[in-house]
Design a protein around this motif. Sequence first.
Motif, PDB file in Angstrom:
ATOM      1  N   PRO A  31      -6.267  -0.389  -2.589  1.00  0.00           N
ATOM      2  CA  PRO A  31      -5.658  -0.265  -1.271  1.00  0.00           C
ATOM      3  C   PRO A  31      -6.660  -0.394  -0.134  1.00  0.00           C
TER       4      PRO A  31
ATOM      5  N   HIS B 191       2.491   1.675  -3.442  1.00  0.00           N
ATOM      6  CA  HIS B 191       1.555   2.163  -4.456  1.00  0.00           C
ATOM      7  C   HIS B 191       1.180   3.627  -4.221  1.00  0.00           C
ATOM      8  N   GLN B 192       1.083   4.010  -2.952  1.00  0.00           N
ATOM      9  CA  GLN B 192       0.748   5.390  -2.643  1.00  0.00           C
ATOM     10  C   GLN B 192       1.829   6.334  -3.167  1.00  0.00           C
TER      11      GLN B 192
ATOM     12  N   ARG C 172       0.833  -1.202   0.000  1.00  0.00           N
ATOM     13  CA  ARG C 172       0.000   0.000   0.000  1.00  0.00           C
ATOM     14  C   ARG C 172       0.870   1.256   0.000  1.00  0.00           C
ATOM     15  N   LEU C 173       1.912   1.263   0.842  1.00  0.00           N
ATOM     16  CA  LEU C 173       2.807   2.419   0.892  1.00  0.00           C
ATOM     17  C   LEU C 173       3.531   2.612  -0.430  1.00  0.00           C
TER      18      LEU C 173
ATOM     19  N   GLY D 153     -12.198   5.037  -0.765  1.00  0.00           N
ATOM     20  CA  GLY D 153     -11.299   4.343   0.154  1.00  0.00           C
ATOM     21  C   GLY D 153     -12.027   3.502   1.186  1.00  0.00           C
TER      22      GLY D 153
ATOM     23  N   GLN E 260      -2.463  10.441 -10.764  1.00  0.00           N
ATOM     24  CA  GLN E 260      -2.612  11.180  -9.510  1.00  0.00           C
ATOM     25  C   GLN E 260      -4.068  11.513  -9.184  1.00  0.00           C
TER      26      GLN E 260
ATOM     27  N   PHE F 248      -6.630   6.335  -1.408  1.00  0.00           N
ATOM     28  CA  PHE F 248      -5.881   6.094  -0.184  1.00  0.00           C
ATOM     29  C   PHE F 248      -6.463   6.831   1.010  1.00  0.00           C
ATOM     30  N   LYS F 249      -7.516   7.598   0.800  1.00  0.00           N
ATOM     31  CA  LYS F 249      -8.169   8.299   1.898  1.00  0.00           C
ATOM     32  C   LYS F 249      -9.341   7.476   2.402  1.00  0.00           C
TER      33      LYS F 249
ATOM     34  N   ARG G  58      -5.598   9.440  -6.317  1.00  0.00           N
ATOM     35  CA  ARG G  58      -4.987   9.424  -4.991  1.00  0.00           C
ATOM     36  C   ARG G  58      -6.048   9.358  -3.887  1.00  0.00           C
TER      37      ARG G  58
ATOM     38  N   ILE H  92      -1.883   1.111  -9.512  1.00  0.00           N
ATOM     39  CA  ILE H  92      -1.984   0.614  -8.133  1.00  0.00           C
ATOM     40  C   ILE H  92      -2.973  -0.540  -8.080  1.00  0.00           C
TER      41      ILE H  92
ATOM     42  N   ILE I 252       1.817   5.816  -7.503  1.00  0.00           N
ATOM     43  CA  ILE I 252       0.583   5.812  -8.277  1.00  0.00           C
ATOM     44  C   ILE I 252       0.783   6.537  -9.599  1.00  0.00           C
TER      45      ILE I 252
END
Length: 243
Positions: free
Chosen positions: A160, A31-32, A28-29, A132, A38, A44-45, A41, A157, A35
């Motif tokens: 996640p 891919h964050q 996960r880290l 997310g 963008q 991931f939230k 993104r 990604i 990515i």
Amino acid sequence: MWSSSFASSFIVTSISASSDVIPRAIKRLFHQASIGDQSYRFMFKRGPADEAVAIDCETTGLSVRADDIITIAAIKIRGNRILTSERFEAAVRPDAGMQAEAIKVHRLRQIDVAQGPLIWKALPSFLHFVGGRPLVGYYVDFDIAMLDKYILPYIGIELPNPRIEVSKLYYERKYGDAPPNTEIDLSFAAILRDLNIPLLAQHDAFNDALMTAMMYLALRDMKERGVRIPRLRTHTVFNPTGA
């Protein structure tokens, strides 16, 4: 969802222990940080604290490598409510040919999905729908692996999202305190029966996602109240002759 036939061939190894937690967290880290698109993104939230999404995919078979998704369904869960009005459904055209066994399971023929869009067209709407939020499923690792096959090359990604496995919740409520050699049944039918959830027409992605959402809420409530699912008692008769 391939239900009991799938469960017997794709048992989730995390029933008793989540051995892949650390690798998944590291992935996960990675891919964050890497990515490709963008604009995604937001995946991931973490979504609203009281929300999750029940998902189900119907596929041309059980091989993540060789088979394709043909239908996807996702339903939002907010608090103790299943929001059937807030749902995502898509029927997509697979690259892989339909296997006879798959047609028997979900009753969709090649001609039935031939006019559907390719999955790449459905992915943006699906990803914005789930955001997310945690993904709830029955053997959800398979559904996510199938989705990731398309999502990874599309935006760089894998999904996640936290995962909630209803068969694991069921195992904890029914078999968590079971003695050794207890016969274990984690089939979809057994979970429905023990939770008194009505059986809808199976192997329809929306119906399977809906039943999975009902399972999740029932099992979550039982866990919060400390309630277990009763098991049938088995009696072992001691025979000194060994017969």
